[in-house]
Design an enzyme around this catalytic site. Sequence first.
Site, short mmCIF file in Angstrom:
data_model
loop_
_atom_site.label_atom_id
_atom_site.label_comp_id
_atom_site.label_asym_id
_atom_site.label_seq_id
_atom_site.Cartn_x
_atom_site.Cartn_y
_atom_site.Cartn_z
N LYS A 112 50.51 -18.08 3.06
CA LYS A 112 50.71 -17.56 4.29
C LYS A 112 52.13 -17.60 4.59
O LYS A 112 52.62 -16.94 5.75
CB LYS A 112 50.18 -18.98 5.12
CG LYS A 112 48.55 -19.14 4.75
CD LYS A 112 47.93 -19.95 5.87
CE LYS A 112 46.43 -19.78 5.70
NZ LYS A 112 45.82 -20.41 4.45
C1 PLP Z 1 44.55 -19.78 4.05
C2 PLP Z 1 44.20 -20.00 2.69
C3 PLP Z 1 43.15 -19.20 1.94
C4 PLP Z 1 42.14 -18.31 2.73
O1 PLP Z 1 42.98 -17.06 3.79
P1 PLP Z 1 42.08 -16.42 4.73
O2 PLP Z 1 42.79 -15.42 5.26
O3 PLP Z 1 41.74 -17.48 5.91
O4 PLP Z 1 40.66 -16.12 4.27
C5 PLP Z 1 42.95 -18.96 0.65
N1 PLP Z 1 43.77 -19.62 0.13
C6 PLP Z 1 44.76 -20.49 0.61
C7 PLP Z 1 45.93 -21.18 -0.76
C8 PLP Z 1 45.01 -20.70 1.61
O5 PLP Z 1 46.06 -21.29 2.26
#
Ligand code: PLP
Length: 482
Positions: A112
């Site tokens: 993120k």
């Molecule tokens: C948020 C997240 C995901 C999922 O990603 P999306 O864009 O919501 O599909 C997968 N792995 C981790 C470690 C995350 O923090």
Amino acid sequence: MKFVSTRDVTRKEYNPSEVIKAGIAPDGGLFFPTEIPKFNKYELIGMMPLSYADRAARVIGAYLTDLDRADIEKSCRAAYCDSSFPGGAAPVVSAGGKYFLELYHGPTCAFKDMALQLMPRLLALSVKRSGASGDAVILVATSGDTGKAALEGFADVEGTRIAVFFPAGGVSEIQKKQMCTQRGGNVAVFGVEGNFDDCQSAVKSVLCDAAMREYLRERGCFFSSANSINFGRLVPQVAYYVSASLDIGEECCVTVPTGNFGNILAAYMAKRSGAPIGKLICASNRNNVLTDFFNTGVYDRRRKFYLTSSPSMDILISSNLERLLWLVCGPEKTALYMRELKEEGAFSVDRSTLDILRRDFAAYYADEKQVSAAIAESWRKNAYLIDTHTAAGLHAAEEYKKETGDARPMLVVSTASPFKFAPAVCSALGIRSGDGFAAADALAEFTGKEIPAPISAIRGMPDRFTRTVSGADIASAVKSFI
Ligand SMILES: *Cc1c(COP(=O)(O)O)cnc(C)c1O
């Protein structure tokens, strides 16, 4: 570049800066560009010698056409600098005959950061462009990763303030420490009594409360969003898929550990814009609502919700799927499906839509045993350490290869540092360990890998934020913060 709402049949158009500032469309739909920008072969080749930040600026600049190109470039260079991403922003590494796109080298050790290190800067540019004054107030309800990444991204960014709410008993020891020790003069963090759903609905009701909006307006502020419903979070993600495909240099398939469908949608956009990407494999954990959808055309959230070792994928309503549906079926059907999902908890697409989707997407899931096995096997066979989310992806990638025999190279997206989910990774590797930091120690000792600096730095640090509020107190907590 113009944007429309996925639920608007009149197709009212918005400028990019308005879209980033507003976050969500007035009709509850999500903003999406009327056309996905294309890069021809020469434009792609031209990006090859560039740094990650400059590649990202080219991709993002093609979408956010009413922001100044030089400003975007400056923002990308600041966001993806070496001090924030010491291992490189989005390195492609190879292990066991596959490529891994490591997106976890940022300040919070999860992917993120790739969007949230940049997005606050894009928001500041968009607010300036729209001529608005006053502070954007960001409220985030988080189950763990988004909250910290948003805090790190927005800390001390001029013209913004951010308050994060997390379920007091529902986050891991490391996640809680990460949030409660956050620096910055424009941030606040609150625990909320109850689980994540309680926390999220309480925050949503504050965001939609007319009296609260008026309270902000009187003080020259406005609400905006840092969730992946905001296009400003999606577009930085398109950049790393374009960049990775340039690094690999031939057409590859991509497997994405998926929750809210934001990350894999960005991969699809990169493909549509001309990057050499083959099949997209949507990987889920035991909460396999998307696996069923891509295999049957029926999206049904009326099922048991499981808490798993990959909590960022524990989700039954994948918001960004709406954008994909809009691309394939248009606003009428999308609005209908979303209404059915809200009212009945399920919808189903017709055969021709499913056929179109299955040309680009395949879907698999991993249960808890398969997640553990993927971690153990990757370490034992290839000395490559992965976290629980990436493990769900690796399992899905292997299922896809087994079932189809597709011989194209495979890129698995690595979404978090294994140290962030150390207790589960230790247990997969058969290491006895305690919780949180103790498990990180045990994992470091066993593997000879170093605990990432952002995690070791907060250990033992005193908490700045210690307040827990009830859902009903969130509005007054926001007021005291403003
Ligand atoms: C948020 C997240 C995901 C999922 O990603 P999306 O864009 O919501 O599909 C997968 N792995 C981790 C470690 C995350 O923090």
